[in-house]
Design a protein around this motif. Structure first.
Motif, PDB file in Angstrom:
ATOM      1  N   HIS A   5       0.818  -1.218   0.000  1.00  0.00           N
ATOM      2  CA  HIS A   5       0.000   0.000   0.000  1.00  0.00           C
ATOM      3  C   HIS A   5       0.855   1.274   0.000  1.00  0.00           C
ATOM      4  O   HIS A   5       0.423   2.319   0.477  1.00  0.00           O
ATOM      5  CB  HIS A   5      -0.962   0.024   1.200  1.00  0.00           C
ATOM      6  CG  HIS A   5      -1.830  -1.193   1.282  1.00  0.00           C
ATOM      7  ND1 HIS A   5      -2.812  -1.475   0.347  1.00  0.00           N
ATOM      8  CD2 HIS A   5      -1.856  -2.226   2.173  1.00  0.00           C
ATOM      9  CE1 HIS A   5      -3.410  -2.612   0.667  1.00  0.00           C
ATOM     10  NE2 HIS A   5      -2.841  -3.096   1.758  1.00  0.00           N
ATOM     11  N   LEU A   6       2.072   1.174  -0.547  1.00  0.00           N
ATOM     12  CA  LEU A   6       2.929   2.348  -0.663  1.00  0.00           C
ATOM     13  C   LEU A   6       2.572   3.136  -1.912  1.00  0.00           C
ATOM     14  O   LEU A   6       2.038   2.585  -2.877  1.00  0.00           O
ATOM     15  CB  LEU A   6       4.403   1.922  -0.734  1.00  0.00           C
ATOM     16  CG  LEU A   6       4.986   1.276   0.518  1.00  0.00           C
ATOM     17  CD1 LEU A   6       6.370   0.695   0.223  1.00  0.00           C
ATOM     18  CD2 LEU A   6       5.075   2.282   1.655  1.00  0.00           C
ATOM     19  N   ASN A   7       2.874   4.401  -1.881  1.00  0.00           N
ATOM     20  CA  ASN A   7       2.699   5.248  -3.066  1.00  0.00           C
ATOM     21  C   ASN A   7       3.891   5.013  -3.982  1.00  0.00           C
ATOM     22  O   ASN A   7       4.967   5.593  -3.791  1.00  0.00           O
ATOM     23  CB  ASN A   7       2.601   6.715  -2.665  1.00  0.00           C
ATOM     24  CG  ASN A   7       2.416   7.615  -3.874  1.00  0.00           C
ATOM     25  OD1 ASN A   7       2.214   7.145  -5.001  1.00  0.00           O
ATOM     26  ND2 ASN A   7       2.494   8.919  -3.660  1.00  0.00           N
ATOM     27  N   ILE A   8       3.706   4.148  -4.960  1.00  0.00           N
ATOM     28  CA  ILE A   8       4.815   3.764  -5.824  1.00  0.00           C
ATOM     29  C   ILE A   8       5.373   4.972  -6.564  1.00  0.00           C
ATOM     30  O   ILE A   8       6.571   5.069  -6.814  1.00  0.00           O
ATOM     31  CB  ILE A   8       4.356   2.669  -6.817  1.00  0.00           C
ATOM     32  CG1 ILE A   8       3.930   1.417  -6.049  1.00  0.00           C
ATOM     33  CG2 ILE A   8       5.469   2.329  -7.800  1.00  0.00           C
ATOM     34  CD1 ILE A   8       3.298   0.363  -6.912  1.00  0.00           C
ATOM     35  N   ALA A   9       4.512   5.925  -6.874  1.00  0.00           N
ATOM     36  CA  ALA A   9       4.956   7.111  -7.620  1.00  0.00           C
ATOM     37  C   ALA A   9       5.966   7.943  -6.824  1.00  0.00           C
ATOM     38  O   ALA A   9       6.690   8.759  -7.388  1.00  0.00           O
ATOM     39  CB  ALA A   9       3.758   7.971  -8.006  1.00  0.00           C
ATOM     40  N   SER A  10       6.005   7.735  -5.491  1.00  0.00           N
ATOM     41  CA  SER A  10       6.941   8.506  -4.665  1.00  0.00           C
ATOM     42  C   SER A  10       8.325   7.870  -4.605  1.00  0.00           C
ATOM     43  O   SER A  10       9.229   8.410  -3.958  1.00  0.00           O
ATOM     44  CB  SER A  10       6.387   8.651  -3.242  1.00  0.00           C
ATOM     45  OG  SER A  10       6.410   7.393  -2.565  1.00  0.00           O
ATOM     46  N   SER A  11       8.488   6.728  -5.276  1.00  0.00           N
ATOM     47  CA  SER A  11       9.796   6.068  -5.275  1.00  0.00           C
ATOM     48  C   SER A  11      10.815   6.958  -5.975  1.00  0.00           C
ATOM     49  O   SER A  11      10.626   7.356  -7.127  1.00  0.00           O
ATOM     50  CB  SER A  11       9.703   4.717  -5.996  1.00  0.00           C
ATOM     51  OG  SER A  11       8.747   3.887  -5.391  1.00  0.00           O
ATOM     52  N   ASP A  12      11.892   7.252  -5.270  1.00  0.00           N
ATOM     53  CA  ASP A  12      12.915   8.137  -5.822  1.00  0.00           C
ATOM     54  C   ASP A  12      14.028   7.354  -6.495  1.00  0.00           C
ATOM     55  O   ASP A  12      14.528   7.739  -7.538  1.00  0.00           O
ATOM     56  CB  ASP A  12      13.487   9.009  -4.704  1.00  0.00           C
ATOM     57  CG  ASP A  12      14.513  10.002  -5.221  1.00  0.00           C
ATOM     58  OD1 ASP A  12      14.180  10.727  -6.169  1.00  0.00           O
ATOM     59  OD2 ASP A  12      15.626  10.045  -4.680  1.00  0.00           O
ATOM     60  N   ILE A  13      14.426   6.252  -5.865  1.00  0.00           N
ATOM     61  CA  ILE A  13      15.561   5.476  -6.365  1.00  0.00           C
ATOM     62  C   ILE A  13      15.216   3.991  -6.348  1.00  0.00           C
ATOM     63  O   ILE A  13      14.643   3.479  -5.378  1.00  0.00           O
ATOM     64  CB  ILE A  13      16.813   5.708  -5.499  1.00  0.00           C
ATOM     65  CG1 ILE A  13      17.306   7.156  -5.639  1.00  0.00           C
ATOM     66  CG2 ILE A  13      17.941   4.755  -5.889  1.00  0.00           C
ATOM     67  CD1 ILE A  13      18.463   7.485  -4.720  1.00  0.00           C
ATOM     68  N   LEU A  14      15.561   3.313  -7.416  1.00  0.00           N
ATOM     69  CA  LEU A  14      15.526   1.859  -7.475  1.00  0.00           C
ATOM     70  C   LEU A  14      16.970   1.408  -7.648  1.00  0.00           C
ATOM     71  O   LEU A  14      17.589   1.645  -8.690  1.00  0.00           O
ATOM     72  CB  LEU A  14      14.673   1.371  -8.647  1.00  0.00           C
ATOM     73  CG  LEU A  14      14.692  -0.140  -8.926  1.00  0.00           C
ATOM     74  CD1 LEU A  14      14.152  -0.933  -7.743  1.00  0.00           C
ATOM     75  CD2 LEU A  14      13.912  -0.470 -10.195  1.00  0.00           C
ATOM     76  N   LEU A  15      17.521   0.811  -6.613  1.00  0.00           N
ATOM     77  CA  LEU A  15      18.906   0.336  -6.644  1.00  0.00           C
ATOM     78  C   LEU A  15      18.897  -1.181  -6.726  1.00  0.00           C
ATOM     79  O   LEU A  15      18.387  -1.853  -5.830  1.00  0.00           O
ATOM     80  CB  LEU A  15      19.660   0.796  -5.393  1.00  0.00           C
ATOM     81  CG  LEU A  15      21.086   0.257  -5.221  1.00  0.00           C
ATOM     82  CD1 LEU A  15      21.972   0.611  -6.401  1.00  0.00           C
ATOM     83  CD2 LEU A  15      21.687   0.769  -3.916  1.00  0.00           C
TER      84      LEU A  15
END
Length: 309
Positions: free
Chosen positions: A62-72
């Motif tokens: 239930h996280l706001n995926i659009a707020s993801s800043d970095i995918l490492l």
């Protein structure tokens, strides 16, 4: 690759047996999961598969995926610049297809470089990863990287879980032939092959025909039977320890500009007797060696990225 404190970071540790993922804001962990391995195969980066898993998991958080800043992503089997470029391009497309329209900033490194970031955070030293495969990476004071091992199971990965599993299978085959000594490893090998250890013809047939792709799981059976005194299992364990110690000593002998600060990561280090054997071998051969294990690469990576911001 530094992360601002208020933005969400998704860290992926892609190994040969499993894929571990977690989401963080700063050092606060929102959730984590363990997925099947999505290690690239010949001609297939498998980023679609990874993003289908990630998309399904992220929905449950239930996280706001659009707020993801970095995918490492630290991925086994990705090393060269060309491999990183190709993997990153495919991952960008797969994310938009299976996860969301807003694609985070993607950084792709090898799995051992992810461990290096988490364990040393830019400091010089040595990292040894030993799980399904085995690889050591030394970082010199001037930033140079010295890599030893990591050639894959077809030609190397000596000391790894896969290597031990294959040794166990071979030991049982030789036992059935009469070429090798009797070993209780016939029990876990028969279970791996889904055969009755007393049904020799079926066991022989399955040894010849069954894929050994997942035989790394037999490594912990080797440890268990070695602890019970099985001579064959003890020999395999000892060989594996010597091979892993040799990865470290080779890195350290390459240049005197690498401090002997050594971090061990991977499933094999869960076995305390095995860790002690390797620790003793390295301590005898590397002057001033300081060994420690790391258990949580995901949280340590998030902390390292926040520190660097």
């Amino acid at each position: 690759m530094a992360a601002a404190e208020g933005r969400m970071i998704i860290v992926v540790d892609g190994g040969g047996s499993t894929t571990a993922c977690a989401a963080f804001t700063g050092t606060h962990e929102h959730g984590r999961t363990e997925l099947p391995s999505c290690k690239p195969a010949a001609g297939d980066t498998r980023t679609d598969e990874l993003c289908r898993y990630l998309g399904s998991w992220l929905v449950t958080t239930h996280l706001n995926i659009a707020s993801s800043d970095i995918l490492l992503v630290g991925m086994s089997g990705v090393w060269s610049q060309e491999e990183r470029r190709s993997y990153t391009e495919d991952l960008d497309l797969s994310w938009s297809r299976y996860v969301g329209d807003t694609v985070p900033r993607i950084t792709v490194v090898s799995d051992i470089e992810l461990v290096q970031l988490a364990a040393l955070n830019g400091r010089p030293g040595v990292v040894l990863v030993a799980g399904t495969g085995a690889i050591a990476l030394g970082i010199a004071r001037d930033g140079r990287q010295i890599r030893v091992g990591g050639w894959g199971p077809r030609i190397d990965d000596a000391g790894s879980g896969f290597w031990m599993g294959r040794k166990a299978l071979r030991a049982v085959a030789w036992m059935l032939d009469g070429r090798g000594p009797s070993t209780l490893l016939i029990r876990p090998v028969a279970a791996f092959l889904m055969a009755d250890p007393a049904d020799v013809p079926t066991l022989q047939n399955k040894l010849r025909t069954t894929s050994i792709d997942r035989c790394a799981r037999l490594a912990h059976a080797v440890f268990a039977y070695a602890a019970e005194g099985d001579a064959v299992a003890m020999h395999i364990r000892g060989e594996a320890a010597r091979e892993l110690a040799r990865l470290i000593t080779t890195v350290c002998s390459d240049t005197s500009d690498i401090p002997p600060d050594i971090v061990l990561y991977g499933s094999l280090w869960r076995d305390e007797p095995f860790y002690r054997i390797v620790h003793g071998l390295v301590s005898d051969q590397v002057h001033g060696a300081s060994l420690q294990t790391m258990t949580d690469v995901l949280a340590s990576t998030a902390e390292a990225m926040l520190t660097a911001s």
